[in-house]
Motif scaffolding. Structure first.
Motif, PDB file in Angstrom:
ATOM      1  N   UNK A   1       0.806  -1.248   0.179  1.00  0.00           N
ATOM      2  CA  UNK A   1      -0.013   0.011  -0.104  1.00  0.00           C
ATOM      3  C   UNK A   1       0.916   1.168   0.111  1.00  0.00           C
ATOM      4  N   UNK A   2       1.980   1.316   0.802  1.00  0.00           N
ATOM      5  CA  UNK A   2       2.734   2.516   0.481  1.00  0.00           C
ATOM      6  C   UNK A   2       3.850   2.509  -0.376  1.00  0.00           C
ATOM      7  N   UNK A   3       4.448   1.345  -1.012  1.00  0.00           N
ATOM      8  CA  UNK A   3       5.534   1.505  -1.829  1.00  0.00           C
ATOM      9  C   UNK A   3       5.070   1.373  -3.233  1.00  0.00           C
TER      10      UNK A   3
ATOM     11  N   UNK B   1       3.607   8.471   3.370  1.00  0.00           N
ATOM     12  CA  UNK B   1       2.738   7.616   3.418  1.00  0.00           C
ATOM     13  C   UNK B   1       1.141   8.115   3.989  1.00  0.00           C
ATOM     14  N   UNK B   2       0.159   7.724   3.229  1.00  0.00           N
ATOM     15  CA  UNK B   2      -1.136   8.255   3.555  1.00  0.00           C
ATOM     16  C   UNK B   2      -1.552   7.723   5.191  1.00  0.00           C
TER      17      UNK B   2
ATOM     18  N   UNK C   1       1.712  12.924  10.199  1.00  0.00           N
ATOM     19  CA  UNK C   1       1.713  11.578   9.917  1.00  0.00           C
ATOM     20  C   UNK C   1       1.869  11.145   8.633  1.00  0.00           C
ATOM     21  N   UNK C   2       2.749  10.042   8.390  1.00  0.00           N
ATOM     22  CA  UNK C   2       3.151   9.539   7.069  1.00  0.00           C
ATOM     23  C   UNK C   2       4.420  10.378   6.703  1.00  0.00           C
TER      24      UNK C   2
ATOM     25  N   UNK D   1       5.414  12.196  19.511  1.00  0.00           N
ATOM     26  CA  UNK D   1       5.554  11.741  18.339  1.00  0.00           C
ATOM     27  C   UNK D   1       6.046  10.289  18.369  1.00  0.00           C
ATOM     28  N   UNK D   2       5.663   9.362  17.543  1.00  0.00           N
ATOM     29  CA  UNK D   2       5.994   8.008  17.318  1.00  0.00           C
ATOM     30  C   UNK D   2       6.585   7.989  16.023  1.00  0.00           C
ATOM     31  N   UNK D   3       8.095   7.511  15.917  1.00  0.00           N
ATOM     32  CA  UNK D   3       8.681   7.534  14.778  1.00  0.00           C
ATOM     33  C   UNK D   3       9.008   6.052  14.577  1.00  0.00           C
ATOM     34  N   UNK D   4       8.531   5.487  13.307  1.00  0.00           N
ATOM     35  CA  UNK D   4       8.678   4.271  12.720  1.00  0.00           C
ATOM     36  C   UNK D   4      10.291   3.941  12.617  1.00  0.00           C
TER      37      UNK D   4
END
Length: 580
Positions: free
Chosen positions: A397-399, A460-461, A471-472, A542-545
């Motif tokens: 979905x993202x890439x 990314x949505x 976000x994203x 903030x939550x960072x991936x």
């Protein structure tokens, strides 16, 4: 840097210790993940999986590391990814920063230096050296690279892929994939794993065996390149004036050349502004790239000869530039294809196996590295048993949209180049290029295309409509102070490959509750000071991936409401808390 190492060490001390009884280490499986292909994408995915505690093997059909350097550049976002893993100094030591880049070779350059990053440049670095650095990283993490092993088929059962059983048919043990591999001695063995990641190029055996479509357009145009030890630097100036691209490679680059794979085009040099280098004068190589109107319909699979290359130069600019001692001659084509899906059950694709295109603006290798960073932590989470529903599907979905955007912008750039070669279109094509060159002089337009090519604008949505605007997006590399440390950068908090939760509001309960519930997946930090930015005004947490994108952010001032938001974000991205 000491503070960064201390924080990373503290985080690593809390990491999962993989035991045989944990998910993903079934006795009947040889490994958790098989990565097919030891190019940059495959090596980075292997390293990322190992960082997540996953057993992984990389299978490569070539018996030795590839020495030819199709790609020559790492764009800003890729350099940032190396920074996030603590590797950037290794790359900077071997590369050369280039602050300007191009779109379709237009005269007005893309200005990377003004972008919102600490790495506002393209790093000019031969692909073979990028591969060596990533191979070192994989070795440090204990990832075996089995060279001389060619994948000839795979199969997964209906549980792994409800639609397709692979071209060889049959079933495997529940939840696994069987890969048939021909070794150096010609014998075929079967290797079993939970998942397979195909990083095996545009002709991917993995993609074909999984039944994944590869729609797109066939080759209609080809270019030529040569890397030469001897050239006439004065004649090169004349060639450049006629649109021939000549890029000096550093003296050591001649060690990076070897076998030619004409199906894979070069990346990086097209349209690049010349930088200080060898031009054949100090023992290095000069890469020359050209589009000969009389030869652009020649299939890229047809071998290139030195005589033909010289003839093309003479037709284009009246001189063969005294090119001699070619270390590599090749053609490259404009076939453009994008995998219909990046996942089919327990088979996933990344890099050229998922997308191929004309090497315009040097985006292919970079897109593959960014695929790898997106997929690695998600697949590790799935194997480790804590991935929330849909996390692994978010890779496609993202890439996939990113792959589509890259294939489309390279088609545009290729068309602009081709039109200038066709007599009936040369006049309007020249006018179009002049118009676009002028438009690139507008700061906003330049920044837009620079963000596209550099991948710094990749976002990314969000999964919910009321998500914070952050976000994203990629997390900016702020300078900040966390409790108990000196000033540190955000990217220095990410080398362990886990989520990082930044508390900018000073909630005393945050660190304790997060460590108790998600301490093996999320590293919390109380931020006592940070760089001021308008887009962070009012942000509380903030939550960072693990790949440096923002999973969640909140500006909620009510502590109780914010804790509820945090719980939902953590469970939505990192699964239920321990004991939950």
């Amino acid at each position: 840097m000491n503070a960064a190492r201390d924080i990373a060490a503290e985080a690593d001390a809390e990491a999962d210790t993989k035991a045989a009884a944990e998910p993903g280490t079934d006795a009947e499986l040889d490994t958790d993940v098989i990565v097919v292909g030891a190019g940059p994408t495959g090596l980075l995915i292997g390293a990322e999986l190992a960082l997540g505690g996953v057993r992984v093997q990389i299978l490569e059909r070539r018996t030795a590391a590839q020495r030819d350097s199709r790609a020559l550049t790492l764009h800003p976002r890729s350099v940032e990814l190396m920074d996030q893993r603590g590797l950037v100094e290794r790359f900077l030591a071997l590369g050369r920063p280039v602050p300007e880049w191009h779109f379709a070779g237009l005269d007005t350059r893309l200005d990377f230096s003004g972008l919102d990053t600490r790495h506002g440049y393209t790093l000019f670095l031969a692909q073979a050296r990028t591969e060596r650095l990533l191979a070192e990283r994989a070795k440090e993490l204990g990832v075996p690279v089995r060279r001389g092993y060619e994948v000839v088929g795979l199969r997964q059962n209906a549980d792994g892929n409800g639609e397709h059983a692979g071209r060889r048919g049959g079933e495997t043990a529940k939840g696994g994939v069987e890969v048939e591999v021909r070794g150096p001695d010609g014998a075929v063995e079967t290797v079993r794993a939970r998942y397979v990641v195909g990083c095996d190029g545009g002709r991917s055996v993995v993609r074909q065996a999984a039944g994944i479509g590869f729609p797109g357009t066939d080759e209609t145009l080809s270019g030529a390149l040569g890397d030469f030890a001897t050239v006439d630097p004065v004649a090169l100036d004349r060639a450049r004036a006629h649109g021939v691209l000549a890029v000096p490679l550093d003296p050591g680059a001649e060690d990076d050349h070897g076998e030619d794979d004409p199906a894979e085009g070069p990346e990086g040099p097209e349209g690049m502004k010349e930088t200080e280098g060898t031009d054949g004068r100090t023992g290095g190589l000069t890469r020359i790239v050209l589009l000969d109107p009389e030869r652009i319909r020649t299939p890229s699979a047809e071998p290139m000869t030195l005589d033909e290359f010289r003839a093309s130069l003479r037709r284009i600019c009246g001189t063969d530039c005294a090119v001699a001692q070619p270390r590599w001659l090749s053609r490259f084509g404009n076939a453009t294809r994008l995998a219909a899906r990046y996942r089919a059950g327990r088979v996933l694709l990344a890099g050229d196996a998922a997308h191929i295109h004309f090497p315009a603006a040097g985006q292919g290798l970079n897109t593959g590295l960014q695929d790898a960073m997106n997929l690695g932590w998600k697949l590790a989470a799935e194997i480790n048993g804590w991935a929330p529903t849909g996390l692994l599907d978010s890779y496609h979905a993202e890439r996939h949209p990113v792959g589509q955007a890259v294939t489309e912008n390279t088609e545009v750039q290729t068309l602009l180049a081709e039109l200038t070669l066709l007599p009936s279109y040369q006049r309007p094509a020249a006018a179009l290029r002049a118009l676009l060159t002028d438009l690139l002089g507008i700061e906003e337009v330049n920044r837009r295309l620079a963000g596209l090519v550099s991948a710094l604008d990749t976002g990314y949505p969000p999964a919910v409509t009321d998500a914070d605007p952050l976000v994203g997006r990629r997390m900016p590399d702020l300078a900040l102070t966390v409790a108990g440390s000196a000033t540190i950068r955000v990217y220095e908090l990410l080398p362990h490959g886990r989520f990082v939760l930044l508390d900018l509001a000073g909630d005393e309960e945050m660190r304790r509750s997060v460590q108790a519930g998600w301490g093996k997946r999320v590293t919390p930090h109380t931020v006592t000071a940070h760089d001021s930015r308008a887009d962070l005004d009012g942000v509380r947490e903030i939550l960072v991936r693990p790949d440096g994108h923002i999973a969640w952010a909140t500006r909620t001032t009510d502590v109780r409401a914010r804790r509820i938001e945090r719980f939902r974000a953590l469970t939505g991205w990192t699964g239920l808390p321990a004991g939950g």
